[in-house]
Every structure is written in C-alpha cells, then in structure tokens.
Enzyme design. Structure first.
Site, mmCIF file in Angstrom:
data_model
loop_
_atom_site.group_PDB
_atom_site.id
_atom_site.type_symbol
_atom_site.label_atom_id
_atom_site.label_comp_id
_atom_site.label_asym_id
_atom_site.label_seq_id
_atom_site.Cartn_x
_atom_site.Cartn_y
_atom_site.Cartn_z
ATOM 1 N N GLU A 1 -2.501 11.263 3.857
ATOM 2 C CA GLU A 1 -3.507 10.900 4.858
ATOM 3 C C GLU A 1 -3.609 12.024 5.873
ATOM 4 O OE1 GLU A 1 -4.353 6.491 6.000
ATOM 5 O OE2 GLU A 1 -2.168 6.731 5.945
ATOM 6 N N GLU B 1 0.869 -1.178 0.000
ATOM 7 C CA GLU B 1 0.000 0.000 0.000
ATOM 8 C C GLU B 1 0.902 1.223 0.000
ATOM 9 O OE1 GLU B 1 -3.092 0.151 3.013
ATOM 10 O OE2 GLU B 1 -2.814 2.319 3.248
#
Length: 287
Positions: A166, A161
């Site tokens: 974020e 990933e």
C-alpha cells in the site's frame, strides 16, 4: 498509523544516512519469530501473470470490481472503477498499467480500475510476489492486496485482509504491508502493520512479497523482511487465514487514508505499473 518515539527517531536517523526504515511496532511479533522452520515454497511460480502481451488484462486471470462507493466498499473514495476500459487498465511494453484519471464518469469526477482474480485464481497459502512502481500525487492510494474469496467468517474484517503493498501519494516513498482481522484492524487501533521508506518507488520497480503459511504471514520489500504476523492459535477472530484468498490491484482516489491531506487534481492521470505477479505453492517436506 502510530509509531512510537524510538521507532520515529530511528527512522529519521536511517533516512538521513541510508534512506531506509522499518517500523515494527505493530508487526505482530519480532521479525525472527517462527513456529515452524520447515515451511518451504516451490522454486518456480505455479501461477503468474508476466504481462508479456498487449491490450486488456488477460480475462482468464482477471476480472473487475466495478462501480463506486455505492457498492459498499467503504473508505469514502472518489473514483468510479471501470470494466475492460483500456484508459484505466492496459498491458503494454511488458507491464500492466493501472491509471486513475480526472474525468466525469457515471456522476463522479475520477475513474480508475480494480482488477481481481476472484473466481479465476484463488489461493490457500503460498508465496505472493509483485514487482511494481507506485503512482505519485497527493490523493492517490495504490494497493496490491488480497481478500477472502468465500467470506467464511463474515464481512470485513472478520474474514481477513492481506495487504502486500500500500502507498499513499502524500507520503511518497513510504510503503506498507499489513494484515486485518476481527481482533486486529485499524478501526479499533490494533492493526498489524509494517512500513518502510524506500528510494525511487515511482521510477524504479521494487519487489513486494508476502509468505503465507499456516503458522505466519511475513512481508518483504526487495527481499528484506519487514513484517511478521504469527498465528497465535486463538481462533478465527485473530487468524482467519485458513481459507481461500484472491489478488486485487488498484488505485483509489482520496478516501479515508489516501485523501487525508486532500487531492491534487493536477496530479492526474496517475499510473501504477506492475511488471509481474507470481505465486509459489507452499510445500513442507517434513510433513
């Protein structure tokens, strides 16, 4: 995420003076470590969405992950991801808006959208840019990230990933760039992450970028490098990043990270705006 004392003290000092701080503790190596200095990228995007149209996101470029936690995505999130619903994903005034809303829908109390380029735009290496504003509000968890298209090495985290951006609403102004693999992920305390405190992340567009080559993944905020994860040549458990990946853009509500300090239901609707996403192909003139 755990930051050592020295990094914490440095953050406090820099936040007071410059409102900027980078933690390198888990970034996978020094910021200047490079195996191959010759990797370069095309000067013009080879794939992009400039969001210079009106209505739903371009169906030639974007699909949707649809549903709730019952779809097996994990993280104990509270939202239902809808499909082709302008209330949750729309393009207007030159940008994409993802909106998380407090409303009863399919048995849940919140809705949102999770756009994916899977099967429409999949990539192996390159420079990946997104210019975005993150949402405010305790309980929001916004992300622009990448997942493997083929899951060649198995389920998460074995196939990898890449998190380009974020942000969690209870920690306004602190953004994160990360990678996850079987050997390096948060569930076992080995995740590779860099963080940076920035000004006005919700009211001004900032540029988030990842450079992905066979030798390293590097992350940048407003063209400042904050993250470096070198290929240690230890196999797919440490480096599964030799297969195709695709874009994801979403706002989650609550969850194991976003909901750590609860959810302020009065913070909704909450919006993330994306000015553009761009991909530049990897080239290597020396080979």
């Amino acid at each position: 995420m755990h930051i050592n004392l020295l990094a914490t003290l440095l953050c406090v000092f820099l936040s007071a003076s410059l409102f900027g701080c980078v933690s390198e503790e888990k970034s996978g190596g020094t910021l200047d470590s490079v195996i191959n200095n010759n990797w370069q990228f095309t000067t013009s995007p080879t794939w992009s969405d400039e969001f210079d149209y009106e209505g739903a996101p371009d169906p030639k470029k974007w699909g949707y992950d649809v549903g709730s936690e019952n779809n097996g995505w994990g993280n104990n999130e509270l939202q239902y991801y809808t499909e082709s619903r302008l209330e949750n994903a729309r393009v207007e005034d030159g940008s994409l808006t993802i909106t998380a809303r407090k409303e009863d829908f399919e048995g849940l109390a919140y809705t949102s959208a999770r756009l994916v380029s899977r099967g429409k735009a999949d990539f192996l290496y390159g420079r990946f840019e997104v210019k975005a504003k993150v949402p405010t509000g305790r309980g929001t968890w916004s992300a622009v990230w990448m997942l493997p298209t083929d899951w060649a090495y198995g389920g998460w985290p074995n196939s990898g990933e890449i998190d380009i951006l974020e942000h969690v609403g209870y920690d306004l102004g602190v953004v994160h760039i990360s990678t996850h693999t079987k050997d390096y992920h948060h569930s076992i305390g080995t995740q590779k992450t860099a963080t940076k405190a920035i000004q006005n992340p919700s009211t001004e567009f900032h540029l988030y970028r990842v450079d992905w080559t066979p030798d390293y993944i590097r992350g940048f905020v407003d063209d400042q490098q904050i993250f470096n994860f070198p290929n240690e040549k230890k196999g797919s458990n440490a480096w599964p990043f030799d297969k195709r990946f695709h874009w994801l853009i979403n706002i989650a509500v609550g969850g194991d990270w976003g909901g750590q300090q609860g959810v302020d239901e009065h913070a909704f609707p909450a919006e993330m705006k994306v000015d553009y996403v761009r991909v530049y192909d990897l080239i290597n003139p020396s080979k």
